[in-house]
Design a protein around this motif. Structure first.
Motif, short mmCIF file in Angstrom:
data_model
loop_
_atom_site.label_atom_id
_atom_site.label_comp_id
_atom_site.label_asym_id
_atom_site.label_seq_id
_atom_site.Cartn_x
_atom_site.Cartn_y
_atom_site.Cartn_z
N ASN A 114 0.65 -0.93 -0.08
CA ASN A 114 -0.14 -0.30 -0.15
C ASN A 114 0.99 1.76 -0.24
O ASN A 114 0.79 2.03 0.29
CB ASN A 114 -1.06 0.11 1.45
N GLN A 119 -0.16 5.13 -0.28
CA GLN A 119 -0.96 5.48 0.05
C GLN A 119 -0.35 5.78 1.60
O GLN A 119 -0.53 6.87 2.37
CB GLN A 119 -2.15 4.59 0.97
N ARG A 168 0.55 13.65 -2.25
CA ARG A 168 0.26 13.11 -2.98
C ARG A 168 0.72 12.36 -4.22
O ARG A 168 0.73 11.48 -4.28
CB ARG A 168 -1.58 13.01 -2.25
N MET A 194 -14.25 3.79 6.93
CA MET A 194 -13.68 2.90 6.70
C MET A 194 -12.38 2.09 6.23
O MET A 194 -13.12 1.42 4.98
CB MET A 194 -14.01 2.21 7.67
N GLU A 195 -11.16 2.00 5.96
CA GLU A 195 -10.49 1.08 5.63
C GLU A 195 -9.92 -0.26 5.75
O GLU A 195 -10.79 -0.48 6.91
CB GLU A 195 -8.74 1.62 5.81
N MET A 196 -10.80 -0.83 4.30
CA MET A 196 -11.28 -2.55 4.82
C MET A 196 -9.54 -3.16 4.62
O MET A 196 -8.88 -3.09 3.46
CB MET A 196 -11.77 -3.09 3.91
N LYS A 220 -11.55 15.96 6.67
CA LYS A 220 -10.58 14.64 6.71
C LYS A 220 -10.32 13.39 6.84
O LYS A 220 -8.88 13.57 5.63
CB LYS A 220 -10.38 15.59 7.74
N ARG A 221 -10.47 13.11 6.98
CA ARG A 221 -10.31 11.60 7.14
C ARG A 221 -10.06 11.53 5.17
O ARG A 221 -9.42 10.48 5.26
CB ARG A 221 -11.36 10.95 7.96
N LEU A 222 -11.64 11.37 4.74
CA LEU A 222 -11.13 10.54 2.86
C LEU A 222 -10.00 11.61 2.67
O LEU A 222 -9.41 10.77 2.01
CB LEU A 222 -12.60 11.23 2.83
N ARG A 223 -9.50 12.65 2.52
CA ARG A 223 -8.54 13.63 2.11
C ARG A 223 -7.46 12.24 2.58
O ARG A 223 -6.71 12.22 1.90
CB ARG A 223 -8.28 15.44 2.22
N ALA A 224 -7.05 12.09 3.77
CA ALA A 224 -6.05 12.03 3.73
C ALA A 224 -5.85 10.16 3.88
O ALA A 224 -4.58 9.54 3.21
CB ALA A 224 -6.04 11.45 5.75
N LEU A 225 -7.17 9.42 3.36
CA LEU A 225 -6.84 7.88 2.62
C LEU A 225 -7.16 8.35 1.62
O LEU A 225 -6.96 7.32 0.67
CB LEU A 225 -8.61 7.38 3.01
N GLY A 226 -7.51 9.25 0.30
CA GLY A 226 -6.93 9.28 -0.89
C GLY A 226 -7.78 10.02 -1.03
O GLY A 226 -7.68 10.45 -2.52
N ASP A 244 -9.80 11.79 -2.72
CA ASP A 244 -10.17 13.60 -3.29
C ASP A 244 -10.07 13.52 -4.47
O ASP A 244 -10.13 13.43 -5.18
CB ASP A 244 -8.81 14.45 -2.59
N ILE A 248 -9.31 2.09 -4.10
CA ILE A 248 -8.70 3.29 -4.49
C ILE A 248 -6.70 2.85 -4.64
O ILE A 248 -6.61 2.55 -3.15
CB ILE A 248 -8.90 4.87 -3.27
N MET A 306 -5.92 0.11 -1.68
CA MET A 306 -6.79 0.00 -0.49
C MET A 306 -8.24 -0.05 -0.80
O MET A 306 -8.90 0.20 -1.72
CB MET A 306 -6.49 1.29 -0.19
N ILE A 366 -12.31 1.59 0.56
CA ILE A 366 -12.50 1.94 1.45
C ILE A 366 -14.11 1.40 1.73
O ILE A 366 -14.33 1.79 0.39
CB ILE A 366 -12.23 3.09 1.44
#
Lengths: 618, 79
Positions: free
Chosen positions: A100, A103, A192, A432-434, B28-34, B36, B59, B62, B64
């Motif tokens: 990953n 990310q 990013r 939530m990340e899976m 914020k959480r979504l952006r941190a997970l990429g 966007d 994504i 990952m 989500i």
């Protein structure tokens, strides 16, 4: 040469930090709480190649220093050296999931930009290879400007190299590291983009195959099959808790009985002997018997977490939880609460929405925790006949199942009401990340189980021990005149007389009133105190040896027993839960609210049960 | 088209996000997970009965989970 004394693991959630922490420190871990906040602090010792020890802490997983949860905030403060009472770690071990990378490199750049010595553990390289991804650690080292060590924590691969890198971390060229940190002071979109470029540069070969992951998800998240598999799994789990634990529980029971007989043979009759057999052994022993069930339940929960299935369960449950104003995230704390509400309430920290989290904390005690099992098991064995009501369905098991369902339904109704009143607010989302599926490593499960079993035994050895001893003292003094019942004469008897005025209308007798007082310490103490009360009150040695089940079925009516069960579905008889709720909600308001509403429900439902049973002529 | 209506298994790029639909923390959480503007995503799974909520969005490597209401705030274009 400067010596490294402290190091910390940082990284995204699901990077395999905990497995790496276990692999590096072994079972020598100290788990505590960060002062003032409710985030777990896990610390252990590592031995560096120089032979010198260093302290390693496992910081909560974070996606960013722009924090969205109390956990992430602790990580941010500790690595910035802003956390009072916690020294800033000298070396940061940045754990990245090899599969990953793109990310995880986003947060990695934030960490490297701090300018602290950093060592990268490129973790789970084996899983990446399984997914068809071959990485070049040297290229990654080049672009990040910090040492990169490929590791497979669960197979203990790369650990020596990692320890060497940690030991040398402070001796790296200062100029180089300054150059490194200035490189990553970027905005999120810039980071990013950089992450993508760095990741691409480190990938030697990539095939987009993720057969195992995608295939399992296709089955386990299938809209029809998924829920069936989940409920089937949960059914097996609860069956196992009872069926598998029985031989172990019987063995513990036999050992305690033998011990009690041994004491009776050696110690002369009198108060000291009664104290050991009636007080300590009858009380604490009746609680330790439930250790096997707790261990089995936690084994299932830890397996679900370690394999990655827990996140799928949360995904499947989200729709249902949304119906009562919660989200799939609440499923994990609530499932843990079936073992014990304390870890359950602590697990609510991962819920970022405060109203959501508060609601979950308030309903967690309604999940049938393992401390209720002793109470349910004894009453069911005494009053519900062991007959079958259908193919393979026993009446006793059915009643137990009904009690679990009553708790769940109660929790859902309470959540629904709370979300429209006390904790009203915009309905929260579910993000939530899976994580990928993984084979759990037995060692990690073993360490987790040991920690939980230890917490339970410590409780049995302290709170429950104290409660039973105090009760024994209250029951044994003043000593009864000949012909008078010991319980009637004792201090405890007098207290129970008072409480009984309130509890008699719902069918409770004085022994129950008596048992409920020390059971405030912990529910299972109710069994211990009933055992102690009837042991002291026994007319002769023979009756004393008969066992609690027989005594109860002789002395209680069926409506009383059913009301007692209904009471325990709701009653918040656990001081530890109240204490944890106080800590987690930062004040007395919500724990007191919790106490009040749960006692009210317990009283009302025990009353309804009693009077319905009497009306039905049971 | 929004992410909510994206056919499962089809890759798409998020062209714009109405962040006002999301709570600040959630954004914020979504952006941190990429997740966007500019991110390439696809829908891997939809949830069970009653509206097939939530979605499992892929994504990179990952997966989500997020709710349909949030996915509806994200405009997507075919990749």
């Amino acid at each position: 040469m400067s010596r490294v004394r402290t190091a910390a693991l940082v990284g995204n959630p699901n990077a395999g930090k905990s497995a790496l922490f276990n692999a590096l420190t072994g079972a020598r871990q100290k788990i505590a709480n960060y002062p003032g906040v409710t985030v777990e602090r896990k610390a252990g010792r590592i031995t560096l190649p120089s032979g010198e020890p260093a302290e390693l802490i496992d910081l909560p997983g974070s996606y960013s220093f722009d924090t969205t949860s109390p956990d992430e905030e602790v990580t941010r403060q500790v690595v910035h050296g802003e956390f009072a009472g916690e020294a800033r770690p000298e070396v940061l071990i940045l754990v990245l999931d090899a599969a990953n990378l793109e990310q995880h490199l986003v947060f990695a750049q934030e960490v490297i930009a701090l300018g602290q010595p950093v060592v990268v553990a490129l973790n789970m390289v084996d899983l990446a290879e399984r997914d068809g991804l071959i990485l070049d650690a040297l290229a990654l080292e080049e672009s990040l400007g910090v040492p990169v060590v490929p590791t497979v924590a669960v197979r203990r691969r790369g650990l020596d190299e990692l320890l060497t890198a940690i030991g040398d971390a402070k001796n790296r060229n200062e100029a180089e590291s300054e150059d490194t940190q200035s490189r990553f002071h970027l905005s999120l979109p810039e980071r990013r983009l950089a992450a993508r470029n760095i990741a691409r540069g480190a990938i030697l070969s990539e095939s987009s195959e993720r057969r195992l992951h995608a295939g399992l998800d296709r089955i386990l998240l299938n809209p029809w099959l998924g829920p069936i598999i989940l409920f089937g799994f949960l059914f097996v789990m609860f069956q196992a808790v009872f069926a598998w634990a029985t031989p172990f529980a019987d063995a513990i029971d036999a050992a305690i009985t033998a011990l009690s007989a041994g004491v009776t043979a050696v110690v002369p009759a009198g108060l000291p002997r009664d104290f050991i057999t009636q007080g300590v052994l009858a009380g604490v022993g009746s609680v330790i018997v439930f250790l096997p069930q707790i261990v089995i339940l936690f084994a299932f929960i830890l397996m679900m977490e370690a394999t990655g299935y827990m996140a799928r369960a949360a995904f499947l449950m989200d729709r249902m939880m949304a119906g009562v104003g919660l989200s799939g995230r609440s499923f994990i704390p609530l499932l843990s609460s079936f073992a014990c509400a304390i870890p359950g309430i602590m697990a609510t920290r991962s819920i970022s929405d405060p109203k959501d989290r508060l609601t979950t904390i308030l309903i967690a005690p309604l999940m049938t925790c393992s401390a209720r099992l002793p109470v349910y098991a004894v009453i069911i064995a005494a009053f519900i006949p062991a007959i079958t009501v259908g193919p393979g369905i026993g009446l006793q098991g059915l009643v137990l199942f009904g009690l679990y369902v009553a708790g769940i339904v109660g929790a859902m109704v309470v959540a629904l009401v709370l979300r429209r009143s006390a904790t009203a607010g915009a309905s929260s989302g579910f993000i939530m990340e899976m994580p990928r599926y993984q084979m759990p490593r037995l060692r990690d499960i073993g360490i987790g189980l040991w920690q939980r079993a230890w917490v339970f035994l410590r409780r049995a050895g302290t709170i429950i021990f104290t409660a039973t001893v105090v009760l024994w003292l209250l029951l044994s003094f003043p000593q009864a005149e000949p012909g008078e019942s010991q319980v009637d004469a004792s201090i405890a008897g007098t207290i129970a007389d008072g409480l009984n005025v309130v509890l008699e209308p719902i069918g409770f007798n004085r022994e129950i009133s008596l048992a409920l007082i020390p059971a405030m310490a912990a529910r299972e103490v109710a069994v211990a105190s009933l055992a102690t009360t009837y042991a002291i009150d026994a007319d002769n040695e023979e009756e004393e040896a008969e066992g609690l089940t027989k005594t109860l079925s002789g002395r209680w009516s069926l409506p009383t027993a059913l009301a007692f069960l209904a009471w325990f579905v709701f009653a918040p008889q656990c001081l530890s839960t109240i204490a944890v709720a106080r800590r987690e909600t930062n004040g007395w308001k919500w724990p007191l609210f919790m106490l009040a509403y749960l006692f009210a429900l317990a009283y009302v439902f025990a009353g309804i049960t009693y009077w319905s049973a009497v009306a039905l002529g049971l | 088209m929004t992410l909510e209506n994206l056919e499962a298994g089809t890759a798409a790029v998020i062209s714009s996000v109405d962040w006002s639909v999301l709570a600040p923390e959630e954004g914020k959480r979504l952006r941190a997970l990429g997740i966007d503007e500019g991110a390439e995503v696809s829908v891997a799974h939809r949830g069970v009965f009653g509206g097939r909520d939530p979605l499992a969005v892929t994504i990179g490597r990952m997966t989500i989970a997020l709710r349909r209401a949030h996915a509806a705030a994200m405009q997507v274009e075919p990749a």
